[in-house]
Design a protein around this motif. Structure first.
Motif, PDB file in Angstrom:
ATOM      1  N   SER A  61      -1.126   2.289   4.652  1.00  8.65           N
ATOM      2  CA  SER A  61      -0.414   2.710   5.861  1.00  8.65           C
ATOM      3  C   SER A  61       0.970   3.252   5.503  1.00  8.65           C
ATOM      4  O   SER A  61       1.411   4.290   6.011  1.00  8.65           O
ATOM      5  CB  SER A  61      -0.326   1.526   6.819  1.00  8.65           C
ATOM      6  N   GLN A  62       1.655   2.537   4.616  1.00  7.77           N
ATOM      7  CA  GLN A  62       2.991   2.987   4.201  1.00  7.77           C
ATOM      8  C   GLN A  62       2.926   4.305   3.448  1.00  7.77           C
ATOM      9  O   GLN A  62       3.819   5.150   3.576  1.00  7.77           O
ATOM     10  CB  GLN A  62       3.662   1.916   3.342  1.00  7.77           C
TER      11      GLN A  62
ATOM     12  N   LEU B 229      -1.683  -2.468   4.383  1.00  7.97           N
ATOM     13  CA  LEU B 229      -0.305  -2.053   4.629  1.00  7.97           C
ATOM     14  C   LEU B 229       0.167  -1.005   3.616  1.00  7.97           C
ATOM     15  O   LEU B 229       0.905  -0.073   3.965  1.00  7.97           O
ATOM     16  CB  LEU B 229       0.601  -3.295   4.577  1.00  7.97           C
TER      17      LEU B 229
END
Lengths: 474, 474
Positions: free
Chosen positions: B324-325, B321
């Motif tokens: 991805s961020q 994550l």
């Protein structure tokens, strides 16, 4: 005057493309034989420019213009009135594919194209045009646009409106609006496109459209499900939406009464669940972008969870294409099965999906109270909240005696749909058939807004007068 | 007269909910400080009935009414003119959630709700409301509806228009149209809903809406891709649409110049592909209804095929994550990075996806010819054909010298978008800023249709006059 207009139309589009009322007889009766019209002429223009010229000739002589596609509508929306004052416009010669753009996933086609041809052109380009409905072999794209047609793929892909990016329209003044844009985003003014879509030829004549295309699914999986209640079917639909997402491409409801009718009228047809005691059934279809095995895996996982959560009573999973087609045939045969069993009183209603069970329970009870013994053939697109809520005569009574209750019975059903936050015409439109009852369900404010728009775009009320809105001219 | 109207408005909504022009100053300058207005009063009604009463009071005194949401628009569409004749309508007190219906997957909310609140209400109900854009923390649903807002999820879920099932609107006559229907199918008359959506407060005041909800994705996968050419990026997009279907939820383009600008302005930010020589990059997001492992499996399969078919030069797949961020932060930082680098000339254009590469090549060359040395920050929603085509000053020149070319440079860009079948405003609307150039790109027929509709619904031109269409009153 009508003779000179006839000659003028012949000069505009060629003599052999203008028919007299007698020659045009097949176009002047609606599909169900309910309405019969007369015209000055039926005209078959070959181009948008010719359509515009025909409209201008009609405007100059104060002549109404009625446009018709495949004449498959159920509301009489494409049938001229009996006065013989109108010109009928047929776009069958306007059936060209103007552009296929696979990088943009769009197709630009003329309004006279048969829907099935549009589907085939898309498929030949390796793409899906998802609009699909019973009449697809004879209805035209222009009719689909004029009525904002629905069908069996709305759950995933939307109505005709949601499948359309751009339009070409001849206005009531006989001018051409070129709005054939293939754009996913365009915020430069009022949404004329969606105003013309669904206006049933009363605001302008749609001559071409730019449509959205989609990837062809690589695999499909189909199941026939049995439910202990309609509430359970709605809960399963919610579960399937969450589990399958946009891969859920159909969720078609059939009552036990429908399955019994199918067995009765098609004794050699498929007989799934023939000994089942459940009251409701549904056909569920998953479309997958990956592979047969992937589709099957996902399908069994989500249905397995549904069993564990008691969201269905039983399921038949199609093992192959033949079984899948047999399940779909049940749904597709519903129309013919009803025809074979004799006329009934049909309704095309929609309510919020959360209201479907309450609507059916309430309306069934109400009808049994007022018309004891009537039989219910309830089926349709549960995923869209759209039910074909059809009511047949009681056993021991006659069809004619039943049909005599048409107005009163329909009003009960429509009142109930309205009371449940619903619509009295989910996908069939208003045409001339429902124009008189619209005032019962639309507010005065809404009807006033509609009349203002009609007056603004067609101030002389020449485009398909008396359809959608009442013709208030003297 | 303006004093008696002020008192009348105080009587209608309560004295403390009516502000003078001085008190309302923060609302009277647009976000970018380009337009400054004056008003008789700024009014904060608490209910639809109060909105209707305010409009009637304005109609009675021939007073224009300008509605404003979060004041985040870029086109000056919500800023009154400097005449001081208008009343400003603020719906910040109308921020109630009226209904959440998870079986129907709908949410009914008032127009004053902040978009982020709408997203949070949906999430709390276990659903996704997918509209997402930079200003979501302060823009309101009413503003989103008025401008048909787009954002980063249009590729999968559509614009605000496609996310809306029903509306409640106060008309220019101060009447209330209750069109809050939660129906997927309803063909009972003209599509008023879509006419009000995107009309920027010039046809009616939207006070509430019934919105579509979707299942929350179970997992997401993100990658940053590098391309040898824009043509290759378009081909990969086509491959991704076919392979992922509706699971493809974002495809955001960034030029090499954009990545360089981000490195320059955010030296501590993410630096992917910092040594890459490719000219184009894209952020691709997949949303999955099943699981993390399923998402990863599908993602790697489709990207693997893409490598084999030479549809991309390089790919970085987010492993978690945080990564991805970081990829998303690149895209989200583009707005601030440009601000830090100084003003530039911005365009919000769209073209058919098949025309994107030709548009960029042609327009880049044209600008270098007419304005040698200008630097291009081209990025945006490739999946919608929507580019933020922004042009910065040449090195060695000044921002002010560059901005002096605004009108001429923009006209070249807009002419080019138009010549490639595109739009001069993909998601920002017309407001007052583009109202003068609309006539250059819309046909006389289309402008005439728009004026007819404006005249029909708001014959006294009191709703947000001078926006979308020019104010032709003396």
């Amino acid at each position: 005057m009508s003779q000179s207009l006839f000659a003028a139309l012949q000069a505009l589009v060629g003599a052999r493309h203008v028919q007299s009322s007698e020659e045009a007889a097949p176009y002047l009766t609606d599909k169900q034989g309910r309405y019969v019209g007369q015209v000055i002429a039926a005209v078959h223009p070959a181009s948008t420019e010719e359509v515009a010229a025909v409209v201008r000739a009609c405007v100059a002589t104060d002549t109404p213009v009625v446009v018709q596609g495949g004449n498959t509508g159920l509301m009489g929306g494409a049938t001229p009135d009996a006065s013989g004052r109108a010109v009928l416009l047929l776009l069958d010669r306007m059936n060209r594919v103007r552009a296929v753009d696979t990088d943009n996933d769009t197709l630009t086609v003329e309004a006279g194209c048969i829907l099935q041809t549009v589907q085939e052109v898309a498929r030949a380009a390796g793409r899906l045009f998802p609009l699909s409905l019973g009449a697809e072999g004879s209805c035209t794209l222009g009719g689909n646009l004029g009525t904002n047609a629905g069908g069996t793929a709305v759950l995933r892909y939307g109505n005709t409106r949601e499948l359309t990016l751009g339009l070409e329209v001849v206005t009531a003044q006989g001018e051409i609006w070129n709005g054939l844009r293939g754009l996913r985003k365009d915020n430069t003014g009022y949404d004329l496109r969606d105003l013309f879509i669904g206006s049933e030829g009363t605001l302008g004549i749609i001559t071409a459209a730019t449509l959205k295309l989609f990837p062809l699914p690589k695999a499909q999986a189909t199941a026939l499900l049995a439910f202990d209640s309609l509430e359970q079917a709605v809960a399963l639909l919610s579960h399937a939406r969450a589990g399958f997402g946009a891969s859920l491409t159909a969720f078609e409801l059939l009552s036990a009464g429908c399955l019994a009718l199918l067995r009765e009228q098609f004794p050699d047809g498929p007989r799934p669940f023939s000994n089942a005691h459940q009251p409701w059934f549904a056909l569920l279809e998953l479309s997958d972008n990956h592979s047969e095995s992937h589709a099957r895996e996902v399908f069994e996982q989500v249905l397995g969870e549904a069993f564990e959560q008691h969201l269905l009573a039983d399921a038949l999973i199609a093992e192959n294409l033949v079984q899948s087609q047999a399940f779909w045939r049940l749904r597709e045969n519903m129309s013919d099965a009803q025809k074979r069993a004799g006329r009934n009183i049909k309704h095309d209603i929609s309510v919020p999906i959360s209201q479907v069970a309450a609507f059916v329970a309430h309306t069934d009870a109400l009808l049994q109270q007022h018309f004891p013994g009537v039989r219910h053939y309830t089926f349709g697109h549960l995923g869209d909240g759209n039910l074909h809520y059809n009511v047949a005569h009681p056993l021991g009574s006659t069809v004619d005696a039943h049909m005599a209750h048409y107005t009163a019975l329909s009003q009960l059903v429509h009142d109930s749909a309205h009371a449940h936050g619903g619509s009295i015409s989910a996908e069939h439109g208003i045409g001339q058939r429902k124009v008189n009852v619209l005032g019962r369900y639309k507010s005065a404010v809404e009807l006033d807004l509609m009349r203002r728009i009609k007056q603004a775009l067609d101030p002389r009320n020449l485009l398909n007068p008396g359809k959608v809105l009442e013709d208030t001219r003297p």
